[in-house]
Design a protein around this motif. Sequence first.
Motif, PDB file in Angstrom:
ATOM      1  N   TRP A 116      39.943  37.607  37.062  1.00  0.00           N
ATOM      2  CA  TRP A 116      41.373  37.290  37.159  1.00  0.00           C
ATOM      3  C   TRP A 116      41.909  36.971  38.760  1.00  0.00           C
ATOM      4  O   TRP A 116      42.638  36.356  38.849  1.00  0.00           O
ATOM      5  CB  TRP A 116      42.165  38.796  37.013  1.00  0.00           C
ATOM      6  CG  TRP A 116      42.273  39.112  35.600  1.00  0.00           C
ATOM      7  CD1 TRP A 116      41.448  39.581  34.833  1.00  0.00           C
ATOM      8  CD2 TRP A 116      43.501  38.468  34.583  1.00  0.00           C
ATOM      9  NE1 TRP A 116      42.180  40.120  33.468  1.00  0.00           N
ATOM     10  CE2 TRP A 116      43.287  39.313  33.660  1.00  0.00           C
ATOM     11  CE3 TRP A 116      44.282  37.812  34.908  1.00  0.00           C
ATOM     12  CZ2 TRP A 116      44.311  38.838  32.511  1.00  0.00           C
ATOM     13  CZ3 TRP A 116      45.381  37.508  34.250  1.00  0.00           C
ATOM     14  CH2 TRP A 116      45.066  38.007  32.700  1.00  0.00           C
ATOM     15  N   ILE A 117      40.727  37.081  39.706  1.00  0.00           N
ATOM     16  CA  ILE A 117      41.004  36.870  40.917  1.00  0.00           C
ATOM     17  C   ILE A 117      41.590  35.491  41.412  1.00  0.00           C
ATOM     18  O   ILE A 117      42.401  35.176  42.026  1.00  0.00           O
ATOM     19  CB  ILE A 117      39.613  37.089  41.815  1.00  0.00           C
ATOM     20  CG1 ILE A 117      39.412  38.796  41.854  1.00  0.00           C
ATOM     21  CG2 ILE A 117      39.945  36.694  43.244  1.00  0.00           C
ATOM     22  CD1 ILE A 117      38.264  39.284  42.556  1.00  0.00           C
ATOM     23  N   VAL A 159      44.984  35.091  39.992  1.00  0.00           N
ATOM     24  CA  VAL A 159      45.946  35.929  40.986  1.00  0.00           C
ATOM     25  C   VAL A 159      46.342  35.027  42.324  1.00  0.00           C
ATOM     26  O   VAL A 159      47.388  35.183  42.827  1.00  0.00           O
ATOM     27  CB  VAL A 159      45.359  37.332  41.215  1.00  0.00           C
ATOM     28  CG1 VAL A 159      46.135  38.030  42.176  1.00  0.00           C
ATOM     29  CG2 VAL A 159      45.460  38.189  39.681  1.00  0.00           C
ATOM     30  N   SER A 160      45.073  34.519  42.810  1.00  0.00           N
ATOM     31  CA  SER A 160      45.593  33.798  44.079  1.00  0.00           C
ATOM     32  C   SER A 160      46.274  32.466  43.710  1.00  0.00           C
ATOM     33  O   SER A 160      46.936  31.968  44.882  1.00  0.00           O
ATOM     34  CB  SER A 160      44.019  33.284  44.545  1.00  0.00           C
ATOM     35  OG  SER A 160      43.383  32.292  43.655  1.00  0.00           O
ATOM     36  N   VAL A 194      48.776  32.515  41.243  1.00  0.00           N
ATOM     37  CA  VAL A 194      50.348  33.012  41.179  1.00  0.00           C
ATOM     38  C   VAL A 194      50.894  33.940  42.015  1.00  0.00           C
ATOM     39  O   VAL A 194      51.988  33.738  41.955  1.00  0.00           O
ATOM     40  CB  VAL A 194      50.013  33.984  39.720  1.00  0.00           C
ATOM     41  CG1 VAL A 194      51.259  34.486  39.098  1.00  0.00           C
ATOM     42  CG2 VAL A 194      49.395  33.004  38.436  1.00  0.00           C
ATOM     43  N   PHE A 195      50.067  34.546  42.818  1.00  0.00           N
ATOM     44  CA  PHE A 195      50.669  35.483  43.801  1.00  0.00           C
ATOM     45  C   PHE A 195      50.165  35.081  45.277  1.00  0.00           C
ATOM     46  O   PHE A 195      49.143  35.676  45.779  1.00  0.00           O
ATOM     47  CB  PHE A 195      50.167  36.817  43.549  1.00  0.00           C
ATOM     48  CG  PHE A 195      50.591  37.469  42.036  1.00  0.00           C
ATOM     49  CD1 PHE A 195      52.053  37.755  41.878  1.00  0.00           C
ATOM     50  CD2 PHE A 195      49.756  37.807  41.219  1.00  0.00           C
ATOM     51  CE1 PHE A 195      52.451  38.337  40.750  1.00  0.00           C
ATOM     52  CE2 PHE A 195      50.108  38.142  39.943  1.00  0.00           C
ATOM     53  CZ  PHE A 195      51.477  38.352  39.729  1.00  0.00           C
ATOM     54  N   SER A 224      53.796  39.796  49.194  1.00  0.00           N
ATOM     55  CA  SER A 224      53.482  41.083  49.428  1.00  0.00           C
ATOM     56  C   SER A 224      54.777  41.865  50.071  1.00  0.00           C
ATOM     57  O   SER A 224      55.557  41.345  50.359  1.00  0.00           O
ATOM     58  CB  SER A 224      52.307  41.128  50.459  1.00  0.00           C
ATOM     59  OG  SER A 224      52.830  40.329  51.667  1.00  0.00           O
ATOM     60  N   ASP A 233      49.367  43.713  48.963  1.00  0.00           N
ATOM     61  CA  ASP A 233      49.242  42.736  48.176  1.00  0.00           C
ATOM     62  C   ASP A 233      49.504  42.757  46.714  1.00  0.00           C
ATOM     63  O   ASP A 233      48.923  43.522  46.232  1.00  0.00           O
ATOM     64  CB  ASP A 233      47.875  41.942  48.394  1.00  0.00           C
ATOM     65  CG  ASP A 233      47.853  40.488  48.048  1.00  0.00           C
ATOM     66  OD1 ASP A 233      47.775  40.315  46.866  1.00  0.00           O
ATOM     67  OD2 ASP A 233      48.290  39.722  48.816  1.00  0.00           O
ATOM     68  N   THR A 234      50.734  42.040  46.194  1.00  0.00           N
ATOM     69  CA  THR A 234      50.791  42.182  44.659  1.00  0.00           C
ATOM     70  C   THR A 234      49.673  41.623  43.907  1.00  0.00           C
ATOM     71  O   THR A 234      49.613  42.094  42.776  1.00  0.00           O
ATOM     72  CB  THR A 234      52.271  41.495  44.423  1.00  0.00           C
ATOM     73  OG1 THR A 234      52.000  40.047  44.898  1.00  0.00           O
ATOM     74  CG2 THR A 234      53.218  42.096  45.097  1.00  0.00           C
ATOM     75  N   GLY A 235      48.785  40.583  44.378  1.00  0.00           N
ATOM     76  CA  GLY A 235      47.837  40.282  43.506  1.00  0.00           C
ATOM     77  C   GLY A 235      46.839  41.327  43.364  1.00  0.00           C
ATOM     78  O   GLY A 235      46.384  41.501  42.073  1.00  0.00           O
ATOM     79  N   PHE A 246      48.265  43.706  40.590  1.00  0.00           N
ATOM     80  CA  PHE A 246      48.206  43.489  39.539  1.00  0.00           C
ATOM     81  C   PHE A 246      46.710  43.645  39.011  1.00  0.00           C
ATOM     82  O   PHE A 246      46.578  44.048  37.794  1.00  0.00           O
ATOM     83  CB  PHE A 246      48.425  41.969  39.467  1.00  0.00           C
ATOM     84  CG  PHE A 246      48.404  41.344  37.919  1.00  0.00           C
ATOM     85  CD1 PHE A 246      49.346  41.594  37.154  1.00  0.00           C
ATOM     86  CD2 PHE A 246      47.301  40.402  37.684  1.00  0.00           C
ATOM     87  CE1 PHE A 246      49.160  41.006  35.824  1.00  0.00           C
ATOM     88  CE2 PHE A 246      47.199  39.941  36.493  1.00  0.00           C
ATOM     89  CZ  PHE A 246      47.969  40.216  35.364  1.00  0.00           C
ATOM     90  N   ALA A 277      38.614  43.894  43.795  1.00  0.00           N
ATOM     91  CA  ALA A 277      39.669  42.843  44.277  1.00  0.00           C
ATOM     92  C   ALA A 277      39.781  43.053  45.609  1.00  0.00           C
ATOM     93  O   ALA A 277      39.920  41.807  46.401  1.00  0.00           O
ATOM     94  CB  ALA A 277      40.966  43.377  43.608  1.00  0.00           C
TER      95      ALA A 277
END
Length: 269
Positions: free
Chosen positions: A115-116, A119-120, A122-123, A127, A136-138, A141, A211
């Motif tokens: 997912w990393i 996520v980088s 999308v987010f 933050s 950080d919102t990523g 998630f 993460a």
Amino acid sequence: MAVSERISTIDVGQWARRIISVAAVFVLWALATNLLGLVPNLPSPLDVGATLVESLVESSFWTATVVSTARIYVSFVIAVALAVPLGLGIGWSRVFADFTFPALETLRPVPPVAWIPVVSLVFPIFSFGIIGYPIDTGILFITFLGAFFPILLNAVQGVQSINEEYPRAAESLGSSPFQTFRHVIYPGALPSIHAGMINGMGLAWVNLVAAEMIAGTGLGYLTWSSYIAGDYATIVVGMLSIGLLGYGSSLLIRWFGTRRLPWIDADAI
């Protein structure tokens, strides 16, 4: 023997066994490093203890601890708020399950590392701050995913494990579908949801550390950066800190469960 004395004796014996269990790990660790030299690169308990004392007076260690803990609890609360109603709905309604469960089950096996990159993308910049530290919102998630799926599956299983005669009996007595759900389905699924919350908290810590290794903050990054720098004692300090915080988080959930579900024996799980 009085009941209170018997309970006290059981508690003392139980805590003694737990202390022995933890002490045995440190004894084996000391034997493997100091006396037998089986793992020469692994720092001894004394080396780790000295490094821990040094870390406790450093603000960077406490900053990493606060950031990781805040990320865990924010993600966990969001996971509970979403997974419990979804799981109850999937377990209770076949139509709702057909629309939602296949998509969720497809995402469940994806590991946090995969997912990393997503996520980088999308987010990239979102933050927000909690008590002065960036969250950080990523990372939230990815941590959320670790808690979400165990809670979801346990909620579904909790509903499906309820004896079919119970809701039928409630309906035969004039209970509406909402009343049946509120007074039969939801309470019956609570023990399974509680078990899922305990499991979800542990997996949330696993996802968080994965993460944080690329995040630049938190205990996960502290552990990874210590490995890059060859500071092996700090690696173990980071691991022990994560383990203790995770254990404390699970104890908190068990305590909360005993408040809401007094028939559950928290010491047995």
